[in-house]
Write an enzyme that holds these catalytic residues in place. Structure first.
Site, PDB file in Angstrom:
ATOM      1  N   ASP A 147      76.197 -15.929  -8.934  1.00 28.76           N
ATOM      2  CA  ASP A 147      74.883 -15.973  -9.594  1.00 28.76           C
ATOM      3  C   ASP A 147      74.745 -14.737 -10.487  1.00 28.76           C
ATOM      4  O   ASP A 147      75.751 -14.195 -10.928  1.00 28.76           O
ATOM      5  CB  ASP A 147      73.774 -16.084  -8.539  1.00 28.76           C
ATOM      6  CG  ASP A 147      72.581 -16.864  -9.055  1.00 28.76           C
ATOM      7  OD1 ASP A 147      72.025 -16.458 -10.082  1.00 28.76           O
ATOM      8  OD2 ASP A 147      72.203 -17.889  -8.441  1.00 28.76           O
TER       9      ASP A 147
ATOM     10  N   HIS B  34      76.497 -15.356 -13.483  1.00 25.97           N
ATOM     11  CA  HIS B  34      75.541 -15.859 -14.458  1.00 25.97           C
ATOM     12  C   HIS B  34      75.016 -14.760 -15.386  1.00 25.97           C
ATOM     13  O   HIS B  34      74.039 -14.940 -16.075  1.00 25.97           O
ATOM     14  CB  HIS B  34      74.388 -16.576 -13.758  1.00 25.97           C
ATOM     15  CG  HIS B  34      74.823 -17.787 -12.978  1.00 25.97           C
ATOM     16  ND1 HIS B  34      73.968 -18.547 -12.211  1.00 25.97           N
ATOM     17  CD2 HIS B  34      76.046 -18.371 -12.847  1.00 25.97           C
ATOM     18  CE1 HIS B  34      74.649 -19.542 -11.643  1.00 25.97           C
ATOM     19  NE2 HIS B  34      75.908 -19.453 -12.009  1.00 25.97           N
TER      20      HIS B  34
END
Ligand SMILES: *[C@@H]1O[C@H](CO)[C@@H](O)[C@H](O)[C@H]1NC(C)=O
Ligand SMILES: *[C@@H]1O[C@H](CO)[C@@H](O)[C@H](O)[C@H]1NC(C)=O
Ligand SMILES: *[C@@H]1O[C@H](CO)[C@@H](O)[C@H](O)[C@H]1NC(C)=O
Ligand SMILES: *[C@@H]1O[C@H](CO)[C@@H](O)[C@H](O)[C@H]1NC(C)=O
Ligand SMILES: *[C@@H]1O[C@H](CO)[C@@H](O)[C@H](O)[C@H]1NC(C)=O
Ligand SMILES: *[C@@H]1O[C@H](CO)[C@@H](O)[C@H](O)[C@H]1NC(C)=O
Ligand SMILES: *[C@@H]1O[C@H](CO)[C@@H](O)[C@H](O)[C@H]1NC(C)=O
Ligand SMILES: *[C@@H]1O[C@H](CO)[C@@H](O)[C@H](O)[C@H]1NC(C)=O
Length: 433
Positions: free
Chosen positions: A223, A246
């Site tokens: 993430d 991310h």
């Protein structure tokens, strides 16, 4: 020679005295509180009680400058909250040289308790240092099914003047680190690693905190490498090498219904983002209630193989489960600067600024953006960006046209499906402002 030898013996004796045993009785000389002296052992299924006993001794020590030590070795424990305040107002130093792991199971073996919130929490403390050569191993990859708890590995909550330095954090079940309601925290020299496919395993999350520094760390997870959530002021991220994951994010913002606090003053600089889905991102949920995110600077960032190098997404809706998917976000984004951002996009997109039709972004500046998109021309997408973004793409020639186009989109407020797509024949390049 003899005196050097004597000196050495004396030194060793002092070291032995300082690190041996725990303080009890009248003699309070000992300042190192070793968890193994309080019953912690690698063979134990849950060392929570031993950790807490050692913590209480260190925290309430009158000796001053005490150290809570997790020596080499692998120790399992359920959720532990290291709570303050401590004697004379200062937290002990916490040195983790071993490997700490969550005990197995949610409420499983030996009364082991894990929650979805946090595994190791330090709360209500002042002048806290957490450091060492050890590792916090969340054992996330050993999880099976939804039954397992997904706690954040390490939480600092209501902590002031703290440093987190040098630790490794791997395979968390939830976020790796969360600074919640903290003031003046420095995180540096961390190594955070989890598989690219592990969901919600943010590296360092910051929320409701001010004066936070995240420095010189290597972070790759499934993430965000770093995420700066609601209620943060003065957060600086510098020297972070990020990927996979991310990217480096402000947000997500506006998830909660009731009055989220603003984000003000975020600087993300001197970072490398490599092999991630996003580079530098600001994200707010659709239908989010009013709040503000302002004075945000991204500068001196190198991108390598990043799918969305520069992105504002005001319809952030991961996994497509948003009740208000069709409603605009009411988070006002303003004064965002992108300066000297170079490298490669993994896609044909370089810049996507998708702002809210109800709260167009204002004061967005792009300056010195030098991105390439493989063999194809870089594409950029803008919607609901007001004003100065136009000055942005200030390279000579076609830039003028773009400027007008950008202004049109922003100021006309016409729907046009709320979106305008812009094909750039060459790399976007700005001029210093
Ligand atoms: C604790 O350490 C600080 C700096 O390391 C030092 O200035 C202070 O005197 C020490 N206090 C005690 C009680 O030893
Ligand atoms: C935290 O550190 C700052 C700056 O070093 C200092 O002014 C402040 O008094 C400290 N706060 C506490 C509660 O110790
Ligand atoms: C920039 O980041 C690197 C780590 O990627 C670090 O070693 C270096 O010290 C940083 N430079 C500055 C000026 O902060
Ligand atoms: C913007 O944020 C930075 C970082 O916190 C701060 O140093 C600066 O003073 C802020 N600028 C304004 C105009 O608020
Ligand atoms: C990105 O990672 C790859 C390996 O995965 C490496 O070869 C490359 O040098 C890295 N790029 C940067 C800018 O560090
Ligand atoms: C680019 O990043 C993707 C992950 O997004 C990775 O699968 C791929 O191997 C990377 N390519 C190179 C050339 O490093
Ligand atoms: C772009 O990323 C995808 C995975 O998201 C990867 O499969 C592909 O190899 C990457 N392209 C390049 C050029 O690295
Ligand atoms: C843009 O980046 C490329 C390589 O990444 C470099 O060769 C070129 O000089 C840069 N252009 C500018 C204007 O900085």
């Amino acid at each position: 020679m003899a005196s050097i030898f004597k000196g050495l013996i004396f030194y060793l004796a002092v070291v032995a005295l300082l690190s041996g045993g725990h303080a009890h009785g009248k003699n309070q000389a000992a300042r190192v509180y070793d968890v193994t002296k309080y019953g912690a052992a690698p063979s134990k299924g849950d060392n929570k009680d031993a950790f807490l006993a050692a913590w209480r001794a260190a925290c309430h020590s009158t000796a001053g400058n005490s150290t809570l030590l997790f020596p080499k070795g692998t120790f399992a424990a359920g959720a532990v909250q290291f709570e303050g305040p401590c004697k004379n107002g200062n937290a002990p130093a916490v040195v983790i040289d071993g490997v700490l792991q969550p005990c197995s199971g949610r409420g499983g073996g030996g009364g082991c308790q894990l929650s979805d919130d946090a595994w190791l929490t330090f709360s209500d403390l002042n002048n806290l240092l957490v450091t060492g050569a050890g590792t916090l191993d969340g054992q996330g990859h050993h999880q099976s099914g939804k039954a397992k708890a997904k706690p954040t590995t390490l939480v600092f909550e209501d902590v002031t003047n703290a440093t987190l330095r040098g630790l490794g954090l791997v395979n968390s079940r939830g976020f790796h680190v969360n600074f919640r309601r903290c003031t003046r925290v420095v995180a540096e020299g961390l190594g955070i690693h989890a598989p690219a496919a592990s969901r919600n395993t943010d590296g360092v999350h910051v929320g409701f905190s001010s004066h936070v520094r995240i420095l010189n760390s290597v972070i790759g997870t499934g993430d965000d490498c770093v995420s700066v959530g609601p209620g943060c002021t003065d957060v600086v991220v510098s020297g972070v090498i990020c990927g996979p994951g991310h990217g480096l994010s402000v947000g997500s913002l506006g998830k909660d219904d009731d009055g989220e606090q603003d984000v003000r003053g975020v600087v993300i600089k001197n970072c490398t983002v490599n092999g991630t889905t996003n580079g530098v991102r600001i994200k707010t949920w659709p239908g989010s209630p009013p709040s503000r995110a302002s004075n945000i600077t991204f500068q001196d960032i190198t991108m390598d193989n990043v799918s969305n190098p520069i992105i504002i997404d005001q319809r952030y809706c991961p996994h497509d489960h948003c009740a208000d998917a069709d409603k605009p976000s009411l988070v006002q984004i303003s004064d965002v600067t992108y300066r000297r951002i170079e490298g490669t996009s993994n896609s044909s997109l370089a810049v996507r600024l998708l702002c809210s039709e109800k709260r167009p972004c204002t004061g967005v500046r792009l300056d010195g953006i030098n991105l390439t998109c493989g063999g194809v021309p870089c594409r950029s997408e803008f919607s609901n960006v007001r004003g100065s973004v136009a000055q942005v793409l200030s390279s000579p020639g076609p830039a003028v046209q773009r400027e007008e186009a950008a202004d049109d989109v922003a100021s006309s407020g016409t729907e046009q499906l709320g979106r305008f797509t812009w094909w750039l024949p060459f790399t976007v390049r700005g001029r210093r402002v």
